[in-house]
Design a protein around this motif. Structure first.
Motif, PDB file in Angstrom:
ATOM      1  N   GLY A  98     173.896  96.694 -18.359  1.00 50.13           N
ATOM      2  CA  GLY A  98     175.225  96.749 -18.947  1.00 50.13           C
ATOM      3  C   GLY A  98     176.033  95.524 -18.577  1.00 50.13           C
ATOM      4  N   GLU A  99     177.285  95.526 -19.006  1.00 45.10           N
ATOM      5  CA  GLU A  99     178.179  94.447 -18.624  1.00 45.10           C
ATOM      6  C   GLU A  99     178.901  94.812 -17.330  1.00 45.10           C
ATOM      7  N   MET A 100     179.420  93.817 -16.645  1.00 49.98           N
ATOM      8  CA  MET A 100     180.231  94.070 -15.459  1.00 49.98           C
ATOM      9  C   MET A 100     181.647  94.419 -15.907  1.00 49.98           C
ATOM     10  N   ILE A 101     182.070  95.658 -15.627  1.00 46.96           N
ATOM     11  CA  ILE A 101     183.386  96.108 -16.063  1.00 46.96           C
ATOM     12  C   ILE A 101     184.480  95.519 -15.185  1.00 46.96           C
ATOM     13  N   GLY A 102     184.172  95.366 -13.887  1.00 43.00           N
ATOM     14  CA  GLY A 102     185.155  94.833 -12.954  1.00 43.00           C
ATOM     15  C   GLY A 102     186.079  95.916 -12.431  1.00 43.00           C
ATOM     16  N   GLY A 103     187.230  95.520 -11.917  1.00 44.56           N
ATOM     17  CA  GLY A 103     188.167  96.485 -11.367  1.00 44.56           C
ATOM     18  C   GLY A 103     187.577  97.230 -10.187  1.00 44.56           C
ATOM     19  N   TRP A 104     187.827  98.528 -10.119  1.00 49.42           N
ATOM     20  CA  TRP A 104     187.355  99.310  -8.975  1.00 49.42           C
ATOM     21  C   TRP A 104     185.838  99.407  -8.908  1.00 49.42           C
ATOM     22  N   PHE A 105     185.144  99.139 -10.006  1.00 50.49           N
ATOM     23  CA  PHE A 105     183.683  99.158  -9.973  1.00 50.49           C
ATOM     24  C   PHE A 105     183.132  98.105  -9.000  1.00 50.49           C
ATOM     25  N   ASN A 106     183.912  97.050  -8.745  1.00 48.08           N
ATOM     26  CA  ASN A 106     183.478  95.984  -7.841  1.00 48.08           C
ATOM     27  C   ASN A 106     183.960  96.182  -6.406  1.00 48.08           C
ATOM     28  N   ASP A 107     184.607  97.303  -6.138  1.00 46.56           N
ATOM     29  CA  ASP A 107     185.121  97.619  -4.805  1.00 46.56           C
ATOM     30  C   ASP A 107     184.224  98.684  -4.183  1.00 46.56           C
ATOM     31  N   ARG A 108     183.425  98.297  -3.193  1.00 50.42           N
ATOM     32  CA  ARG A 108     182.452  99.226  -2.612  1.00 50.42           C
ATOM     33  C   ARG A 108     183.096 100.508  -2.081  1.00 50.42           C
ATOM     34  N   GLY A 111     178.816  86.079  -9.881  1.00 48.34           N
ATOM     35  CA  GLY A 111     179.430  85.492  -8.705  1.00 48.34           C
ATOM     36  C   GLY A 111     180.352  86.432  -7.955  1.00 48.34           C
ATOM     37  N   VAL A 112     180.013  87.735  -7.978  1.00 46.69           N
ATOM     38  CA  VAL A 112     180.834  88.736  -7.302  1.00 46.69           C
ATOM     39  C   VAL A 112     180.150  89.174  -6.004  1.00 46.69           C
ATOM     40  N   ASP A 113     180.937  89.688  -5.079  1.00 41.10           N
ATOM     41  CA  ASP A 113     180.408  90.113  -3.791  1.00 41.10           C
ATOM     42  C   ASP A 113     179.957  91.566  -3.860  1.00 41.10           C
ATOM     43  N   ILE A 114     179.081  91.849  -4.812  1.00 41.58           N
ATOM     44  CA  ILE A 114     178.514  93.183  -4.967  1.00 41.58           C
ATOM     45  C   ILE A 114     177.289  93.037  -5.856  1.00 41.58           C
ATOM     46  N   ASP A 115     176.356  93.966  -5.745  1.00 43.21           N
ATOM     47  CA  ASP A 115     175.124  93.833  -6.519  1.00 43.21           C
ATOM     48  C   ASP A 115     175.400  93.954  -8.013  1.00 43.21           C
ATOM     49  N   ASP A 116     175.009  92.934  -8.765  1.00 40.34           N
ATOM     50  CA  ASP A 116     175.079  93.006 -10.221  1.00 40.34           C
ATOM     51  C   ASP A 116     173.679  92.931 -10.837  1.00 40.34           C
ATOM     52  N   ALA A 117     172.659  92.869  -9.982  1.00 36.93           N
ATOM     53  CA  ALA A 117     171.266  92.882 -10.421  1.00 36.93           C
ATOM     54  C   ALA A 117     170.459  93.701  -9.432  1.00 36.93           C
ATOM     55  N   GLY A 118     169.570  94.521  -9.946  1.00 37.88           N
ATOM     56  CA  GLY A 118     168.756  95.328  -9.050  1.00 37.88           C
ATOM     57  C   GLY A 118     167.472  95.798  -9.707  1.00 37.88           C
ATOM     58  N   MET A 119     166.409  95.866  -8.914  1.00 34.05           N
ATOM     59  CA  MET A 119     165.147  96.461  -9.341  1.00 34.05           C
ATOM     60  C   MET A 119     164.855  97.614  -8.386  1.00 34.05           C
ATOM     61  N   VAL A 120     164.632  98.785  -8.952  1.00 33.58           N
ATOM     62  CA  VAL A 120     164.408  99.984  -8.156  1.00 33.58           C
ATOM     63  C   VAL A 120     163.038 100.564  -8.512  1.00 33.58           C
ATOM     64  N   HIS A 121     162.185 100.714  -7.500  1.00 38.87           N
ATOM     65  CA  HIS A 121     160.855 101.289  -7.689  1.00 38.87           C
ATOM     66  C   HIS A 121     160.804 102.636  -6.983  1.00 38.87           C
ATOM     67  N   VAL A 122     160.309 103.652  -7.689  1.00 44.99           N
ATOM     68  CA  VAL A 122     160.297 105.008  -7.150  1.00 44.99           C
ATOM     69  C   VAL A 122     158.915 105.624  -7.320  1.00 44.99           C
TER      70      VAL A 122
END
Length: 327
Positions: free
Chosen positions: A154-164, A204-215
């Motif tokens: 998806g796209e990065m929405i920003g706002g509180w979504f970027n606040d851990r 360029g944000v201080d939170i994960d915007d890319a991830g690979m998850v293996h289960v």
């Protein structure tokens, strides 16, 4: 069917708007109002539909509402759900159910103790092609499922979504829970091991915007998920949901957002996609209300929300430890 009184708490999450639109199409419910400490955020909807406004959600909970829909920041789900349960209100809570194992357990227990239902908002379960795929798996049409390759970008929405502190994490918690709920539901097997990697690669944000998850699941299925905020604003559609389910006798491919029209407009300056498929949010709301009206258990429980979220939380633990994590 009896009429229900529904209240909405917070429009922090974008899904609240589509839930409101779904509610306003029904003539068998009474929407008693919207509670949000940020009045500016809900002012357009209050005016459009002539709805009562509550600055304090406790005032809404003190009303005669039968149920509430919670679309707040992730970190507030527990507080709002537990307070709603104490006031004997059924709850439809936005995903992820919570941002810690302990608070999700408290949410589930509070609803049980007070005799109300807790439903987790996973509208992807209502996508017809997902339902068809689940039924095909159960009929054995592709043999034994061996692996799943999925994307939820998806796209990065920003706002509180970027606040851990408010979100609990970035793209991994945002997108992993959707797909893992589908896999828990379709495979009917428990996740037993999670390995993940993540980074900030696109914005360029201080939170994960890319991830690979293996289960790894108890039945031997291995799933790989791209859970990212990798869509740019110029991309024709802001998110995707794809699954390739590989069996010993065949493969099922799902691409939910393939149900689009391509639009080329000089005004827009770039290509756009207009989605024409089923409205999964509307189907979710319809099912929630019908379950309450008929007095039967909700289709997607708090426990379902818990089991998908613990996978996302384990992914973050795997990233921290840099190794697989057992569940």
């Amino acid at each position: 069917m009896r009429s229900l009184k529904i209240g909405m708490i917070s429009f922090a999450h974008l899904h609240a708007v589509s839930y409101l639109q779904a509610l306003m199409q029904r003539n068998d419910i009474e929407l008693i109002g919207i509670a949000d400490e940020n009045k500016e955020r809900v002012e357009p909807f209050i005016r459009q539909y002539g709805l009562p406004y509550y600055a304090d959600y406790r005032e809404l909970l003190a009303s005669d509402a039968d149920a509430v829909i919670i679309s707040s920041e992730n970190s507030r789900h527990a507080e709002l759900t537990i307070e709603a349960a104490k006031q004997k209100k059924h709850v439809l809570c936005e995903k992820p159910l919570g941002i810690s194992v302990e608070e999700m357990r408290r949410m589930i227990e509070a609803c049980k103790e007070n005799g109300v239902q807790l439903m987790t908002s996973f509208p992807n379960r209502y996508i017809p092609m997902v339902i068809e795929a689940k039924q095909a798996i159960e009929r054995g049409e592709i043999g034994r499922v061996a692996a799943v390759k999925a994307t939820n970008k998806g796209e990065m929405i920003g706002g509180w979504f970027n606040d851990r502190e408010l979100s609990g994490g970035g793209s991994i918690i945002d997108h992993t829970v959707h797909v893992m709920d589908l896999l828990n539901w379709m495979l009917r097997s428990k996740a037993v091991e999670v390995y993940a990697e993540a980074g900030s690669l696109f914005h360029g944000v201080d939170i994960d915007d890319a991830g690979m998850v293996h289960v790894k699941f108890a039945n031997g299925v291995i799933a790989a998920l791209d859970a990212s905020w990798s869509r740019t604003r110029a991309f024709p559609y802001k998110r995707d949901l794809t699954m390739e389910i590989v069996g010993t006798d065949g493969v099922i491919s799902i691409d939910y957002f393939a149900q689009i029209n391509e639009i080329y407009s000089e005004a827009g300056g770039y290509a756009e996609w207009s989605y024409w498929g089923d409205n999964k949010d509307e189907l979710l709301i319809d099912d929630f209300i019908t379950c309450l009206q008929e007095g039967r258990p909700v289709s997607i429980t708090g426990e379902d929300g818990y089991h998908s979220t613990v996978i996302a939380l384990a992914a973050y633990e795997s990233i921290r430890l840099k190794k697989p994590v057992k569940l």
